[in-house]
Design a protein around this motif. Structure first.
Motif, short mmCIF file in Angstrom:
data_model
loop_
_atom_site.label_atom_id
_atom_site.label_comp_id
_atom_site.label_asym_id
_atom_site.label_seq_id
_atom_site.Cartn_x
_atom_site.Cartn_y
_atom_site.Cartn_z
N GLY A 35 7.55 -1.03 -16.91
CA GLY A 35 8.52 -1.74 -16.05
C GLY A 35 8.04 -0.85 -13.98
N PRO A 36 8.44 -2.07 -13.45
CA PRO A 36 7.97 -0.99 -12.13
C PRO A 36 8.19 0.12 -12.17
CG PRO A 36 9.56 -2.82 -11.66
CD PRO A 36 9.37 -2.59 -12.93
N VAL A 37 7.39 0.95 -11.53
CA VAL A 37 7.28 2.84 -10.76
C VAL A 37 7.70 3.01 -9.57
CG1 VAL A 37 6.06 4.31 -11.21
CG2 VAL A 37 5.92 2.88 -13.21
N ARG A 38 8.97 3.27 -9.50
CA ARG A 38 8.24 4.61 -7.93
C ARG A 38 8.44 6.33 -8.33
NH1 ARG A 38 11.23 2.18 -3.77
NH2 ARG A 38 11.37 4.06 -2.74
N ALA A 39 6.97 6.77 -7.51
CA ALA A 39 7.33 8.10 -7.65
C ALA A 39 6.60 8.82 -6.31
CB ALA A 39 6.41 8.39 -8.71
N ARG A 40 6.36 9.74 -5.99
CA ARG A 40 5.45 10.46 -5.05
C ARG A 40 4.47 10.79 -4.81
NH1 ARG A 40 3.96 15.03 -3.25
NH2 ARG A 40 4.50 16.53 -4.76
N THR A 41 3.76 11.07 -6.27
CA THR A 41 2.18 11.38 -7.10
C THR A 41 1.68 10.18 -8.45
OG1 THR A 41 2.19 13.26 -8.34
CG2 THR A 41 1.86 13.67 -5.28
N PHE A 42 0.62 9.73 -7.90
CA PHE A 42 0.51 9.27 -9.25
C PHE A 42 -0.93 9.18 -9.45
CE2 PHE A 42 -1.21 5.53 -11.71
CZ PHE A 42 0.10 5.40 -12.09
N LYS A 43 -0.97 9.90 -10.83
CA LYS A 43 -2.43 10.56 -10.73
C LYS A 43 -3.08 9.71 -12.44
CE LYS A 43 -3.16 14.12 -8.03
NZ LYS A 43 -3.67 15.72 -7.82
N GLY A 52 5.17 -4.02 -14.11
CA GLY A 52 6.03 -4.60 -12.70
C GLY A 52 4.77 -3.56 -11.23
N SER A 53 5.38 -3.53 -10.02
CA SER A 53 5.31 -3.30 -9.15
C SER A 53 5.42 -1.75 -8.94
CB SER A 53 6.05 -3.83 -8.12
OG SER A 53 7.40 -2.93 -7.75
N LEU A 54 4.46 -1.32 -7.94
CA LEU A 54 4.18 0.76 -7.85
C LEU A 54 3.94 0.97 -6.56
CD1 LEU A 54 3.08 3.07 -9.15
CD2 LEU A 54 0.78 2.17 -8.58
N THR A 55 5.32 2.12 -5.93
CA THR A 55 5.54 2.64 -4.96
C THR A 55 5.17 3.98 -5.38
OG1 THR A 55 7.00 0.43 -5.01
CG2 THR A 55 7.19 2.54 -3.21
N VAL A 56 4.17 4.43 -4.31
CA VAL A 56 4.15 5.71 -4.86
C VAL A 56 3.62 5.70 -3.09
CG1 VAL A 56 1.59 5.03 -5.58
CG2 VAL A 56 2.73 7.12 -6.09
N ASP A 57 3.56 7.81 -3.08
CA ASP A 57 3.15 8.46 -1.62
C ASP A 57 1.60 8.79 -2.04
OD1 ASP A 57 6.25 8.54 -0.63
OD2 ASP A 57 6.46 10.50 -1.35
N GLU A 58 0.75 9.55 -2.55
CA GLU A 58 0.13 9.08 -2.87
C GLU A 58 -0.50 9.38 -4.36
OE1 GLU A 58 -0.46 13.68 -2.29
OE2 GLU A 58 0.83 14.40 -0.89
N GLN A 72 2.82 -0.46 -2.94
CA GLN A 72 2.61 0.31 -1.67
C GLN A 72 2.43 1.42 -1.86
OE1 GLN A 72 5.74 -1.66 0.41
NE2 GLN A 72 6.28 0.55 1.50
N MET A 73 1.70 1.72 -0.98
CA MET A 73 1.54 3.85 -1.05
C MET A 73 1.15 4.68 0.03
SD MET A 73 -1.62 3.60 -0.29
CE MET A 73 -2.58 1.38 0.03
N GLY A 86 -0.18 -8.81 -7.38
CA GLY A 86 0.45 -8.46 -5.56
C GLY A 86 -0.19 -8.43 -4.60
N GLY A 87 0.55 -8.21 -3.34
CA GLY A 87 -0.36 -7.36 -2.43
C GLY A 87 -0.05 -6.69 -2.13
N LEU A 88 -0.73 -5.72 -1.41
CA LEU A 88 -1.62 -4.61 -1.37
C LEU A 88 -0.61 -3.64 0.19
CD1 LEU A 88 -2.62 -1.68 -2.70
CD2 LEU A 88 -4.38 -1.92 -1.78
N ARG A 89 -0.13 -3.45 -0.13
CA ARG A 89 0.52 -2.25 1.56
C ARG A 89 -0.07 -0.95 1.61
NH1 ARG A 89 5.98 -4.59 3.73
NH2 ARG A 89 5.39 -3.56 5.33
N GLY A 90 -0.10 -0.40 2.66
CA GLY A 90 0.01 1.28 3.27
C GLY A 90 -1.23 1.63 4.25
N GLU A 91 -1.13 3.02 3.93
CA GLU A 91 -2.16 3.67 5.36
C GLU A 91 -3.58 3.56 4.99
OE1 GLU A 91 -0.23 5.22 8.45
OE2 GLU A 91 0.97 3.49 7.32
N ASN A 92 -3.69 4.82 4.17
CA ASN A 92 -5.14 4.51 3.82
C ASN A 92 -5.61 4.30 2.71
OD1 ASN A 92 -5.72 6.09 6.05
ND2 ASN A 92 -4.22 7.68 6.00
N CYS A 93 -6.56 3.51 2.08
CA CYS A 93 -6.89 3.08 1.42
C CYS A 93 -8.66 2.82 0.91
CB CYS A 93 -6.83 1.85 0.63
SG CYS A 93 -6.69 1.55 -1.28
N THR A 94 -9.07 4.15 -0.08
CA THR A 94 -10.10 4.09 -0.13
C THR A 94 -10.72 3.44 -1.94
OG1 THR A 94 -10.28 5.76 0.66
CG2 THR A 94 -12.39 5.35 -0.40
#
Length: 228
Positions: A35-43, A52-58, A72-73, A86-94
């Protein structure tokens, strides 16, 4: 549950877990999250499937990643195959590899090397695309956009070599921005302050405010200088 007090999720080998809120997520091998995941870091490395969706800081991943929703990251780096429902939202993406995104993208800085498909709109401040296969984006709105044909590499062989007809090229309907520097791009309309139409481009109409340069190897149907 607050991310700082949440448990970590670690999968090594072949394993699965439920969605939820985690502090750190570390995936190695074959991983399935239900299912959906929220986390500070995802490696992660390997085959990764999120239901489901993914919301992560790094975020930093390598391999084959599929996200069954939006992402969202804060910062993201991925090398390999990436598919998002779905869509992609965030600051810096490579991103490097073969990427498919079914929604809109809203980013500050976006760097891609490989083959990219975005079914929706791409909105960003700065975008750099190094094409190693056919790239399709519905519409693009940016402050600056630079498109180049990348040198041959592993993703070039995967995206373009397996299906030779899919040559390295950006295809879109509209590009709107301030500074636009294109190569190997096909578009109906390009609008910008400073516009550079480079080698391999085919543009129906170019609207520019300050300056326009067109490479002899490019095709432009109409050039229009707009307001001062």
């Amino acid at each position: 549950m607050d991310q700082a007090t949440a448990a970590d999720l670690v999968i090594a080998g072949i394993g699965g877990a439920a969605g939820g809120t985690y502090h750190h997520v570390n995936l190695e091998g074959v991983s399935r999250i239900g299912g959906p995941v929220r986390a500070r870091t995802f490696k992660g490395n390997g085959l990764m499937r999120l239901g489901g969706s993914l919301t992560v800081d790094e975020m930093e991943t390598n391999g084959d990643l599929k996200v069954g929703g939006g992402l969202q990251m804060g910062t993201m780096k991925h090398d390999g195959l990436l598919e998002m429902d779905g869509g992609l939202r965030g600051e810096n993406c490579t991103l490097s590899g073969v990427i498919g995104i079914k929604g809109d993208c809203e980013l500050r800085n976006f760097t891609v090397e490989g083959s990219l498909t975005i079914s929706g709109f791409l909105s960003a401040e700065h975008v750099e695309l190094a094409l190693q296969g056919q790239t399709r984006v519905k519409k693009i709105g940016v402050k600056s956009l630079v498109v180049r044909k990348a040198g041959s590499g592993v993703w070039s062989k995967l995206a373009g070599g397996v299906i030779p007809k899919l040559r390295a090229e950006l295809q879109t309907s509209v590009i709107d921005g301030d500074f636009i520097d294109l190569e190997y791009t096909t578009a109906d309309v390009v609008r910008g302050a400073i516009v550079i139409i480079g080698e391999g481009c085919s543009i129906g109409r170019v609207e520019y405010r300050e300056g326009l340069t067109v490479h002899p190897g490019a095709t432009v149907g109409m050039e229009v200088k707009t307001g001062e």
